[in-house]
Every structure is written in C-alpha cells, then in structure tokens.
Design a protein around this motif. Structure first.
Motif, PDB file in Angstrom:
ATOM      1  N   SER A 155     -29.996  21.637-110.968  1.00  0.00           N
ATOM      2  CA  SER A 155     -31.185  22.269-111.530  1.00  0.00           C
ATOM      3  C   SER A 155     -32.411  21.382-111.298  1.00  0.00           C
ATOM      4  CB  SER A 155     -30.999  22.468-113.035  1.00  0.00           C
ATOM      5  OG  SER A 155     -32.229  22.777-113.642  1.00  0.00           O
ATOM      6  N   HIS A 209     -30.731  23.942-106.641  1.00  0.00           N
ATOM      7  CA  HIS A 209     -31.474  24.493-107.779  1.00  0.00           C
ATOM      8  C   HIS A 209     -31.674  25.976-107.462  1.00  0.00           C
ATOM      9  CE1 HIS A 209     -34.302  25.446-110.852  1.00  0.00           C
ATOM     10  NE2 HIS A 209     -35.263  25.676-109.984  1.00  0.00           N
ATOM     11  N   THR A 212     -35.604  29.644-111.450  1.00  0.00           N
ATOM     12  CA  THR A 212     -35.536  30.013-112.868  1.00  0.00           C
ATOM     13  C   THR A 212     -35.059  31.467-112.902  1.00  0.00           C
ATOM     14  OG1 THR A 212     -37.381  28.517-113.260  1.00  0.00           O
ATOM     15  CG2 THR A 212     -36.825  30.043-115.024  1.00  0.00           C
ATOM     16  N   LEU A 217     -27.628  31.908-119.496  1.00  0.00           N
ATOM     17  CA  LEU A 217     -27.719  30.454-119.674  1.00  0.00           C
ATOM     18  C   LEU A 217     -28.555  30.062-120.888  1.00  0.00           C
ATOM     19  CD1 LEU A 217     -26.706  27.914-118.039  1.00  0.00           C
ATOM     20  CD2 LEU A 217     -29.037  27.759-117.150  1.00  0.00           C
ATOM     21  N   PHE A 231     -42.415  35.556-119.801  1.00  0.00           N
ATOM     22  CA  PHE A 231     -42.839  35.303-118.421  1.00  0.00           C
ATOM     23  C   PHE A 231     -41.894  35.977-117.425  1.00  0.00           C
ATOM     24  CE2 PHE A 231     -44.656  31.761-120.837  1.00  0.00           C
ATOM     25  CZ  PHE A 231     -45.983  31.846-120.450  1.00  0.00           C
TER      26      PHE A 231
HETATM   27  C1  LIG Z   1     -43.834  26.339-117.017  1.00  0.00           C
HETATM   28  C2  LIG Z   1     -43.535  27.817-117.154  1.00  0.00           C
HETATM   29  C3  LIG Z   1     -42.329  28.358-116.786  1.00  0.00           C
HETATM   30  C4  LIG Z   1     -41.370  27.486-116.120  1.00  0.00           C
HETATM   31  C5  LIG Z   1     -40.190  27.213-116.580  1.00  0.00           C
HETATM   32  C6  LIG Z   1     -39.269  26.396-115.862  1.00  0.00           C
HETATM   33  C7  LIG Z   1     -39.689  25.579-114.709  1.00  0.00           C
HETATM   34  C8  LIG Z   1     -38.013  26.429-116.253  1.00  0.00           C
HETATM   35  C9  LIG Z   1     -36.941  25.748-115.650  1.00  0.00           C
HETATM   36  C10 LIG Z   1     -35.759  26.007-116.142  1.00  0.00           C
HETATM   37  C11 LIG Z   1     -34.565  25.441-115.663  1.00  0.00           C
HETATM   38  C12 LIG Z   1     -34.622  24.427-114.623  1.00  0.00           C
HETATM   39  C13 LIG Z   1     -33.430  25.920-116.222  1.00  0.00           C
HETATM   40  C14 LIG Z   1     -32.113  25.616-115.903  1.00  0.00           C
HETATM   41  O1  LIG Z   1     -31.678  24.706-115.288  1.00  0.00           O
HETATM   42  C15 LIG Z   1     -41.996  29.814-116.972  1.00  0.00           C
HETATM   43  C16 LIG Z   1     -40.883  30.043-117.980  1.00  0.00           C
HETATM   44  C17 LIG Z   1     -41.577  30.400-115.636  1.00  0.00           C
HETATM   45  C18 LIG Z   1     -43.167  30.587-117.505  1.00  0.00           C
HETATM   46  C19 LIG Z   1     -44.465  30.051-117.140  1.00  0.00           C
HETATM   47  C20 LIG Z   1     -44.595  28.660-117.692  1.00  0.00           C
END
Ligand SMILES: CC1=C(/C=C/C(C)=C/C=C/C(C)=C/C=O)C(C)(C)CCC1
Ligand SMILES: NC(=O)C1=CN([C@@H]2O[C@H](COP(=O)(O)OP(=O)(O)OC[C@H]3O[C@@H](n4cnc5c(N)ncnc54)[C@H](OP(=O)(O)O)[C@@H]3O)[C@@H](O)[C@H]2O)C=CC1
Length: 297
Positions: A155, A209, A212, A217, A231
């Motif tokens: 990830s 990775h 998202t 999960l 989002f």
């Molecule tokens: C910042 C941000 C986001 C990014 C989330 C991320 C980067 C999540 C990573 C999750 C992982 C890596 C999960 C499992 O391993 C969203 C939710 C898209 C919404 C917009 C703001």
C-alpha cells in the motif's frame, strides 16, 4: 469521468492462461475477487484461498457464472493461524502438480489490538507473517513451475510504516492505523529480499499499491468509510483496483524488475526504509525466527 481519469493503469496484457494454476488469497471479495475473476477469464485454474469458505463459494459461483470457467475452487485459508496455513499448503501440494501465480492479496486494516492464533499482532501476523509462511511452503512448487510469479499487495500507506524490531507485536505501543502501515512496509521489504534470493530461479516477485479502492478494507474504521463515501469519485472500483496486481502477474518482460514496487501499472516510489537492504534482511531473519523456519530458503 473524474474517477476514470484518476484510475490510471489498466492491465492491457492479452496473455491467456490455459493450463496455468493460480492462488489468490482473500479472493471472496474486493480486489482479490476481481483479480481471481480476471485470471479465470483467461482460462487459469484458480484457487480462492479464503478464511470463510461459505463466502468463498459465493464468489466462486459468481466467477464461474461470469467467466464460464468451472476450474475455480475454494480452499480454507486463515492467515491468522499458522496451522491453517500449513494445512492449506499441504492439501494444495498434494492436489496440484504446478503453481504459476501466487497472489498474496488478503489483508486487514485498522483492527483493534488483537492477536493471531500464534500470538502475533493481527496486522503483522496476517498481512506479513501469514503470507511469508504461505510463500515459504509453496516456493518449491513455484520453482518447479517456473516461469512463475508472486505478487504481494502492499500500500501507499507503507510510507508511514516503520519496522520497530523492539515492538514488532505492538506490545509497547500500538496505533491501529500505523500497525497497518508497518505491515505494508513489511510486504515491500519481503518482496525485495525474496527477489534477491530468487535470482536465476525463474520465479519473480513484485509488490503493488492497488490505488484507493472501494472495498471491505475500511470495515474497522468509520472515519475511513465516511471519507471513502464522501470522496467516492476519487475511489477506484475493485476491478480498477485489481489492474496493477494483474499487470504484475501477467505482463511479459517484467522479469528484470523483480523486487520492484508498482502502482497504476507502473513502477512506483518506495519509502527510504522500504529501500533499506539491511532492514529487509533483518526482517527476513526475524520472521523466520518467529515462524520457526530456517533462515535460508
Ligand atoms: C487525501 C484524500 C484522499 C486520499 C486518501 C488516501 C490517499 C488514502 C489511502 C488509503 C490507503 C493507502 C489505504 C489502504 O492501504 C481521498 C479519500 C481520496 C479523498 C480526498 C482527500
Ligand atoms: N482498498 C484499498 O484502498 C487498498 C487496499 N490495499 C490492499 O489490497 C489488499 C486487498 O484489500 P481489499 O480488497 O481492499 O480488502 P477487502 O477487505 O475487501 O478484502 C480483504 C480480503 O482479505 C481477507 N482476509 C482478511 N483476514 C484474513 C485472514 N486472517 N485469512 C485469510 N483471509 C483474510 C478477507 O476475508 P473476509 O471477507 O473473510 O474478511 C477478504 O477476502 C489488502 O492487502 C489491502 O491491504 C492496499 C491499498 C489500498
């Protein structure tokens, strides 16, 4: 449209897999189910390695119906119990002559502090040690079936991970979010060390990775679930999330990149610790010690 734009990376390989054998862990739902579906669509014999056999059977029936491939099987595998891992491997090795693709996909995220049957903290126990042992037990078969591949789901979260050797089981301090990140860093270090050891064997390995991705999960975190819903346009479908695993499993000519990390079907940046060969080697030795395995395999 926005999601499609952000969901970069599609596995465009048209490789077909008749006669090939694949195992996908945690294949009853999410990214694992979509990965297994695609491999079945290409004609592989696919083993869904699931902790809940009933959920696995539902997924297998769906995959069989969609792909027309009847060679989709469910086997019990609980990565939180080394006895179950050993039983799964024993039965598989007795049943199948070959193994071409091992997709170490199953994972847990942000669960409250808990331990596996063998006393390992749940994230490091399931996400890292469980797959470490499974890979060890299946490695001879993968070597005999070469060219073969191992794909480890990591990830982006590994960037926040650190391997605290003095607190590997989270007994001194514990954060559910960080424990997940540590285990995902362990997946990357394992992939790198394994690739080194497999040089010249015809078995290659990659960490991934997936993006998202909308899946189960987030089950332990209402904040994550809420963020994912809010989002939703930025979040990949499980099918989109499966693309990088499939890319690493299927793309021809990827052998020289064994040990590398991929995202959106291309090479991806790994954190400083994730590139540290000394930590990778030490984690390997400690993992063997915890699991009662010889260090050289
Ligand atoms: C910042 C941000 C986001 C990014 C989330 C991320 C980067 C999540 C990573 C999750 C992982 C890596 C999960 C499992 O391993 C969203 C939710 C898209 C919404 C917009 C703001
Ligand atoms: N979704 C995302 O945004 C991201 C996912 N990933 C990684 O992708 C992989 C797949 O996750 P995803 O599909 O999203 O998640 P899901 O929660 O939808 O699927 C996880 C799968 O792992 C299985 N599993 C959990 N614990 C065990 C266990 N002890 N033994 C065997 N199987 C187990 C689950 O089984 P059951 O259904 O019975 O619980 C399920 O089949 C994970 O490794 C995750 O870390 C990485 C980055 C982002």
């Amino acid at each position: 449209k926005i999601r499609k734009m952000l969901s970069n990376g599609v596995c465009t390989s048209n490789v077909q897999l008749p006669g090939k054998v694949a195992i996908v862990t945690g294949a009853n739902t999410g990214i694992g189910k979509e990965t297994a579906k695609d491999l079945a669509q290409r004609g592989a014999r696919v083993y869904l390695a699931c902790r809940d056999v009933d959920k696995g059977e539902l997924a297998a029936r769906e995959i069989q119906a969609v792909t027309g491939n009847s060679q989709v099987f469910v086997r019990k595998l609980d990565l939180a119990d080394t006895k179950s891992i050993r039983a799964f491997a024993k039965d598989f090795l007795a049943e199948e002559k070959h193994l071409h693709l091992l997709i170490n996909n199953a994972g847990v995220m942000m669960c409250p502090y808990s331990k596996t049957a063998d006393g390992f903290e749940m994230h490091i126990g399931v996400n890292h040690l469980g797959h470490f042992l499974l890979t060890h037990l299946l490695l001879e078969k993968l070597k005999e079936s070469a060219p073969s591949r191992i794909v480890n789901l990591s990830s982006l979260g590994h960037h926040l991970g650190r391997i605290h050797f003095h607190n590997l089981q989270g007994e001194k301090f514990y954060s559910a979010g960080l424990a997940y990140c540590h285990s995902k860093l362990a997946n990357i270090l394992f992939t790198k060390e394994l690739a080194k050891r497999l040089k010249g064997s015809g078995v290659t390995t990659y960490s991934v990775h997936p993006g998202t991705v909308h899946s189960e999960l987030t089950r332990y975190s209402s904040i994550m679930r809420w963020l994912w819903q809010l989002f939703f346009v930025f979040i990949k479908t499980p099918q989109e999330g499966a693309q990088t695993s499939l890319y690493c499993a299927l793309t021809e000519g990827l052998e020289s990149l064994s040990g590398s990390h991929f995202s959106d079907c291309q090479l991806a940046w790994v954190s400083y610790q994730g590139r540290n060969e000394i930590i990778a080697r030490r984690l390997w030795d400690v993992s063997c010690d915890l699991l009662g395995l010889p260090v050289d395999w």
